[in-house]
Design an enzyme around this catalytic site. Structure first.
Site, PDB file in Angstrom:
ATOM      1  N   TYR A  55       0.878  -1.350  -0.038  1.00 61.02           N
ATOM      2  CA  TYR A  55      -0.019   0.162  -0.137  1.00 61.02           C
ATOM      3  C   TYR A  55       0.850   1.201  -0.044  1.00 61.02           C
ATOM      4  O   TYR A  55       1.939   1.131   0.620  1.00 61.02           O
ATOM      5  CB  TYR A  55      -0.881   0.186   1.283  1.00 61.02           C
ATOM      6  CG  TYR A  55      -1.969  -1.267   1.327  1.00 61.02           C
ATOM      7  CD1 TYR A  55      -3.249  -0.935   0.557  1.00 61.02           C
ATOM      8  CD2 TYR A  55      -1.815  -2.277   1.804  1.00 61.02           C
ATOM      9  CE1 TYR A  55      -4.334  -1.438   0.749  1.00 61.02           C
ATOM     10  CE2 TYR A  55      -2.954  -3.203   1.836  1.00 61.02           C
ATOM     11  CZ  TYR A  55      -4.156  -2.810   1.307  1.00 61.02           C
ATOM     12  OH  TYR A  55      -4.982  -3.675   1.267  1.00 61.02           O
ATOM     13  N   TYR A 105      -0.020 -10.348   0.085  1.00 64.37           N
ATOM     14  CA  TYR A 105       1.189  -9.716   0.963  1.00 64.37           C
ATOM     15  C   TYR A 105       1.227 -10.376   2.469  1.00 64.37           C
ATOM     16  O   TYR A 105      -0.021 -10.849   2.724  1.00 64.37           O
ATOM     17  CB  TYR A 105       0.831  -8.398   1.249  1.00 64.37           C
ATOM     18  CG  TYR A 105      -0.394  -7.690   1.799  1.00 64.37           C
ATOM     19  CD1 TYR A 105      -0.362  -7.598   3.147  1.00 64.37           C
ATOM     20  CD2 TYR A 105      -1.210  -7.158   0.910  1.00 64.37           C
ATOM     21  CE1 TYR A 105      -1.661  -7.089   3.660  1.00 64.37           C
ATOM     22  CE2 TYR A 105      -2.513  -6.757   1.388  1.00 64.37           C
ATOM     23  CZ  TYR A 105      -2.685  -6.555   3.045  1.00 64.37           C
ATOM     24  OH  TYR A 105      -3.879  -6.357   3.366  1.00 64.37           O
ATOM     25  N   ARG A 112      -2.498 -12.195   3.069  1.00 67.28           N
ATOM     26  CA  ARG A 112      -3.735 -11.949   2.552  1.00 67.28           C
ATOM     27  C   ARG A 112      -3.941 -11.960   1.038  1.00 67.28           C
ATOM     28  O   ARG A 112      -3.044 -11.875   0.374  1.00 67.28           O
ATOM     29  CB  ARG A 112      -3.761 -10.356   2.822  1.00 67.28           C
ATOM     30  CG  ARG A 112      -4.003  -9.863   4.298  1.00 67.28           C
ATOM     31  CD  ARG A 112      -5.216 -10.202   4.902  1.00 67.28           C
ATOM     32  NE  ARG A 112      -6.382 -10.680   4.427  1.00 67.28           N
ATOM     33  CZ  ARG A 112      -7.366  -9.741   4.165  1.00 67.28           C
ATOM     34  NH1 ARG A 112      -7.203  -8.464   4.377  1.00 67.28           N
ATOM     35  NH2 ARG A 112      -8.428 -10.249   3.399  1.00 67.28           N
ATOM     36  N   HIS A 120      -6.934  -8.498  -2.894  1.00 66.87           N
ATOM     37  CA  HIS A 120      -8.366  -7.885  -2.524  1.00 66.87           C
ATOM     38  C   HIS A 120      -8.152  -6.402  -2.967  1.00 66.87           C
ATOM     39  O   HIS A 120      -7.098  -5.763  -3.115  1.00 66.87           O
ATOM     40  CB  HIS A 120      -8.660  -8.159  -1.179  1.00 66.87           C
ATOM     41  CG  HIS A 120      -7.910  -7.467  -0.118  1.00 66.87           C
ATOM     42  ND1 HIS A 120      -6.447  -8.107   0.292  1.00 66.87           N
ATOM     43  CD2 HIS A 120      -7.785  -6.429   0.561  1.00 66.87           C
ATOM     44  CE1 HIS A 120      -5.825  -7.337   0.934  1.00 66.87           C
ATOM     45  NE2 HIS A 120      -6.841  -6.269   1.377  1.00 66.87           N
ATOM     46  N   HIS A 177     -10.576  -2.929  -1.293  1.00 70.17           N
ATOM     47  CA  HIS A 177     -11.321  -2.528  -0.455  1.00 70.17           C
ATOM     48  C   HIS A 177     -12.426  -1.650  -1.209  1.00 70.17           C
ATOM     49  O   HIS A 177     -12.236  -0.751  -1.880  1.00 70.17           O
ATOM     50  CB  HIS A 177     -10.682  -1.812   0.710  1.00 70.17           C
ATOM     51  CG  HIS A 177      -9.588  -2.374   1.490  1.00 70.17           C
ATOM     52  ND1 HIS A 177      -9.843  -3.071   2.620  1.00 70.17           N
ATOM     53  CD2 HIS A 177      -8.503  -2.972   1.272  1.00 70.17           C
ATOM     54  CE1 HIS A 177      -8.654  -3.733   3.046  1.00 70.17           C
ATOM     55  NE2 HIS A 177      -8.058  -3.551   2.091  1.00 70.17           N
TER      56      HIS A 177
END
Length: 245
Positions: A110, A149, A159, A162, A164
């Site tokens: 991120y 990640y 994870r 994906h 959000h």
């Protein structure tokens, strides 16, 4: 009476499909789960009457995550389209719904100061965007497929890829948040967060299906992700169990 305040039919959710607040396998839920009974707070007038979003509030590139942060080139990774419809429990379109998205880049990182994963930051990818649904409740955006990640839950937890999603209805009190996963990702079944959901049908509402009909030849694949706000086919949302309207 304005359309906003017209009475609407109510379809109650099946609360059994929602994960418990306390799920030891998802370590941070141990500290975040409530220890006392929840208290219902009265919403203020501003929370139930606004905001009202319009096309003038958005930039033309807000729904193009490939271009909206590009500076000296294009972002690295697999180019995709994500599209679908936002509907209520009766199948009626939810028009002018603000759909906001945020995600990791192709390497699984991120653009956030607290993300210390060793994958590099892509200088041409911001990882966030927004779009309003049209008269038919339809939305779409272009982006880079996010990478998986590792995370500090257990030593070897990862994870799945994906994105959000945040949906804002007719007021601030009607904001719903969820995550979209990708069809065929083997990490979905292993994810401790997904494992807190004890209903396979509810999990399927979070998985976008590959949609080759919406793909752009020699450019990008497409995934379809429909969101339903209430009823038996309702999408599982993280922050509300009673729906948006």
């Amino acid at each position: 009476m304005s359309e906003i305040w017209k009475p609407r039919e109510l379809i109650h959710r099946d609360y059994d499909s929602h994960p418990p607040a306390f799920a030891p396998g998802y370590k941070t839920s141990v500290l975040r789960s409530p220890r006392n009974a929840l208290i219902s707070l009265q919403n203020s007038l501003s929370e139930i009457t606004g905001p009202i979003f319009g096309a003038k509030d958005l930039d033309p590139l807000d729904n193009d995550l490939i271009m909206n942060y590009a500076k000296d080139g294009l972002p690295i990774g697999e180019r995709i389209i994500v599209h679908g419809y936002v509907r209520d429990g009766f199948g009626r379109p939810m028009k002018n719904t603000l759909v906001e998205v945020w995600q990791a880049n192709a390497g699984g990182r991120y653009r956030h100061k607290k993300d210390k994963y060793l994958a590099p930051i892509d200088p041409n990818f911001g990882g966030c965007g927004r779009v309003l649904t049209d008269e038919n409740g339809y939305y779409f955006f272009r982006t880079i497929k996010p990478g998986p990640y590792p995370w500090r839950n257990q030593a070897s937890d990862w994870r799945p890829s994906h994105i959000h999603f945040s949906l804002s209805g007719e007021s601030f009190a009607q904001r719903l948040i969820t995550q979209m996963y990708f069809e065929g990702d083997p990490l979905i079944k292993q994810c401790p967060i997904v494992k807190t959901i004890n209903n396979d049908d509810a999990i399927r509402t979070l998985i976008a299906e590959l949609d080759t009909h919406a793909a752009v030849p020699l450019d990008c694949l497409a995934y379809r992700f429909d969101l339903v706000l209430r009823g038996q086919r309702a999408t599982l949302f993280e922050n509300r169990t009673q729906g948006a309207v």
